[in-house]
Write a protein that holds these residues in place. Structure first.
Motif, short mmCIF file in Angstrom:
data_model
loop_
_atom_site.label_atom_id
_atom_site.label_comp_id
_atom_site.label_asym_id
_atom_site.label_seq_id
_atom_site.Cartn_x
_atom_site.Cartn_y
_atom_site.Cartn_z
N ASP A 186 -109.71 -1.64 -12.69
CA ASP A 186 -110.98 -1.95 -13.35
C ASP A 186 -112.00 -0.85 -13.12
OD1 ASP A 186 -109.94 -4.31 -14.27
OD2 ASP A 186 -110.84 -5.55 -12.68
N ALA A 187 -112.02 -0.32 -11.89
CA ALA A 187 -112.97 0.75 -11.57
C ALA A 187 -112.65 2.01 -12.35
CB ALA A 187 -112.94 1.05 -10.07
N ALA A 190 -114.17 1.36 -15.63
CA ALA A 190 -115.64 1.28 -15.57
C ALA A 190 -116.27 2.64 -15.28
CB ALA A 190 -116.06 0.27 -14.51
N LYS A 538 -120.55 8.30 -19.55
CA LYS A 538 -119.94 7.32 -18.65
C LYS A 538 -120.13 5.92 -19.23
CE LYS A 538 -120.65 10.08 -14.47
NZ LYS A 538 -121.22 10.10 -13.10
N ARG A 539 -119.12 5.10 -19.05
CA ARG A 539 -119.14 3.78 -19.66
C ARG A 539 -120.30 2.92 -19.17
NH1 ARG A 539 -115.08 0.56 -21.94
NH2 ARG A 539 -113.51 2.12 -21.40
N LEU A 540 -120.58 2.95 -17.85
CA LEU A 540 -121.55 2.02 -17.27
C LEU A 540 -122.99 2.34 -17.66
CD1 LEU A 540 -120.14 1.53 -13.67
CD2 LEU A 540 -119.91 0.02 -15.64
#
Length: 626
Positions: A186-187, A190, A538-540
């Motif tokens: 998951d990280a 993410a 970056k996704r976050l």
């Protein structure tokens, strides 16, 4: 014990519970340590009674906690009967929930030792001073709750059950909600980074190329005429009254200050305070033995340290701290100590026997008038201004009512000239009268009807900031559709944009297809646009549609880039070229933090599921709570 708990955690009751965070039942109290009232109860939970006395104790503790948090605002809550009733019901609900948890942990055989309880109390933040346990704070806490029969033993039992609750939570949250490998995966998603380039085909450039005919404009206007409605508008006259204006004209005499001081002397008086110590014993005979030693001259503090069964006060030679007469527990009142150094006979407590000593006395202190006169002057001046302001409102209201044909009489009564506005609608109210109450009176009150102004004056309209208004509507323009010629320019812009959006959609999809076919240079050049320099995203940290789309594109393979299409906040077409994808990585330390956060988040949701499950299976009967 822990094996039993883990077994139970896999039972049917907790199948749905993956993790549960810390339960905060400390201030709500538990039911096992108090006796029930015969014939009168607040609730019964699986046959276990929650007495009205227990509810009152929990209610008083909740009020105390709320007072600590709200400070001066707490007095507002005390004056609201409905909010107090709601708080009492919340106290009962927490008692029921804590009883269900207590019953469940009891089945599992969980427990906490006396030493664990004592250490937990010593570490309670609200009982610490400079990081150390403060017995005076502890005694003050118990004294403030003495009227609800909370003793040191009762309080300790609350702490004991809280520790037991935590044992339950530690085991359950100790079970991994997700495997480390899953969290790492998951990280990796993410924290993934993508290298992209953007190219923008602007809507306005296409819009500038559009041509429209009068027929197109009239057709659009006819189909959308309701969008060109001019809102209802009014012209009004109003009188504004402001308490601040009255304050300027108020004068205060020395006699006014002196009168207020004498009438409110208690505000400026620090009551007499007395400092007490005590020695507690389990039996009457043991207490009498200690009393005999005191009468023979033994040192009170030393005996308290050596022999008192109240371990917390014993650490400070029996010190109970400073108290005012109005907050004295009944047992100290019975001691009837009046002189410094005097000690009592044996006094019976709910949990033993005690000897009290009056250690010291601080006499009542009254602040001199000279020290508070400036403060009082401000208070009295404000009170007089408010009285004058309300008197003015009544006077102006009567004048406006008696002469309803105009504001002339109200102007004379107020001593102010009325202000007349230009035209305005509900969405564009002049700043001076832009208050919800005034807007409501103008557009939704009885000052106008379907024929226009009713020709009447409003009542006094009070608003925040100690201001008030009398309003009269002079003229009304009803809501109406604006003529075509008046809005033709606006209609033309809308039609051009609509045509441009359709053309942009067709052209951007055609261009995307060309990019995917490998014709990027010629396709972009034909449209006069180009891809920007590479950007790492970056996704976050993304919020735009273009970057969201960028993370949906497949990974580039064999050195070939991927293309996508999105739209920005201005309606422009944004082309995305994905060059490279770098998976995210996480350290072992970060992994631990993520797992804790994952458990915490999931536990928040699961706690409610647990309580719902326990309550669904419980037999709960409600009694009298008032």
């Amino acid at each position: 014990m822990m094996d039993n708990l883990r077994t139970a955690a896999n039972g049917p009751v907790l199948k749905i519970v993956l993790a549960i965070i810390i339960l905060t039942f400390l201030v709500t109290g538990l039911t096992g340590y108090l006796s029930s009232e015969s014939g009168s109860y607040a609730a019964k939970v699986n046959g276990q009674t929650i007495s009205r006395a227990q509810l009152e104790q929990a209610f008083q503790q909740d009020k105390y906690a709320l007072q600590e948090r709200l400070g001066d605002q707490f007095s507002t809550l005390l004056s609201d009967e409905q909010r107090l009733q709601d708080l009492r019901r919340q106290s009962l609900e927490r008692l029921i929930n804590s009883t269900l948890i207590e019953q469940y942990t009891h089945k599992l055989g969980l427990s906490a030792s006396d030493e664990q309880v004592a250490q937990e109390i010593r570490n309670l933040p609200f009982l610490l001073t400079d990081g150390k346990f403060d017995n005076s704070k502890y005694q003050d806490y118990l004294n403030r709750l003495a009227y609800s029969n909370l003793s040191a033993d009762n309080f300790a039992e609350q702490i004991r059950q809280d520790l037991i609750n935590r044992q339950l939570m530690q085991v359950l949250t100790g079970s991994e909600i997700a495997l480390p490998t899953e969290i790492k995966q998951d990280a990796a998603l993410a924290l993934q980074e993508r290298t992209v380039r953007f190219a923008t085909l602007e809507l306005k450039s296409i819009e500038a190329q559009q041509k429209v005919t009068d027929e197109e404009l009239k057709n659009y206007y006819g189909a959308n005429s309701k969008h060109f409605t001019m809102p209802e508008k009014v012209k009004i006259s109003y009188i504004k009254m402001d308490a601040a204006d009255e304050l300027k004209n108020i004068t205060i005499s020395d006699a006014d200050i002196d009168k207020y001081y004498k009438s409110n002397l208690s505000k400026y008086t620090k009551p007499e305070q007395k400092k007490y110590s005590f020695i507690q014993q389990d039996s009457d005979s043991a207490a009498k033995s200690v009393l005999d030693e005191l009468k023979k001259g033994a040192d009170f503090s030393q005996l308290a340290t050596e022999k008192s069964t109240d371990k917390f006060s014993a650490q400070k030679g029996g010190d109970l701290g400073w108290m005012e007469d109005k907050s004295l527990p009944e047992q100290i009142k019975l001691a009837n100590l009046t002189e410094k150094g005097q000690f009592s006979n044996v006094i019976k407590l709910s949990n033993g026997y005690a000897i009290f000593r009056l250690d010291n006395i601080e006499p009542q202190v009254v602040k001199p008038l000279a020290d508070v006169s400036l403060e009082i002057e401000k208070i009295v001046k404000q009170e007089k201004a408010v009285d004058t302001f309300f008197a003015l409102q009544r006077k102006v209201s009567d004048a406006a009512t008696n002469d309803n044909e105009s504001l002339a009489a109200a102007e004379k009564a107020a001593g102010y000239k009325a202000v007349t506005t230009d035209w305005f609608d509900r969405e564009h109210v002049p700043a001076d009268i832009n208050f919800g109450q005034v807007i409501q009176a103008i557009f939704s009150g009885n000052l106008m009807d379907d024929k226009g102004s009713t020709g009447t004056n409003s009542d006094v309209i009070s608003v925040e900031g100690d201001r008030a208004f009398i309003v009269r509507i002079d003229d009304v323009k009803p809501e109406a559709v604006q003529p075509f010629e008046q809005v033709k320019t606006e209609v033309a812009e809308l039609v051009k944009r609509q045509k441009a959006e359709k053309q942009l959609q067709v052209e951007s999809e055609k261009l995307l297809a060309a990019l995917k076919e490998g014709k990027s240079e010629s396709a972009l050049k034909d449209e006069g646009i180009h891809f920007d320099q590479p950007t790492v995203i970056k996704r976050l940290s993304q919020t735009s549609q273009a970057t969201d789309v960028a993370f949906t594109l497949p990974h580039p393979k064999d050195g070939k880039v991927e293309y996508g299409l999105a739209q920005d906040g201005f309606g422009n077409a944004v082309f995305i070229q994905l060059d490279k994808v770098v998976p995210g990585s996480i350290t072992n330390e970060q992994l631990k933090e993520v797992m804790v956060g994952y458990q915490y988040q999931t536990g928040n949701t699961m706690l409610e599921s647990l309580m719902m499950n326990l309550r669904d299976k419980a037999d709960i009967k409600f009694g009298q709570i008032e």
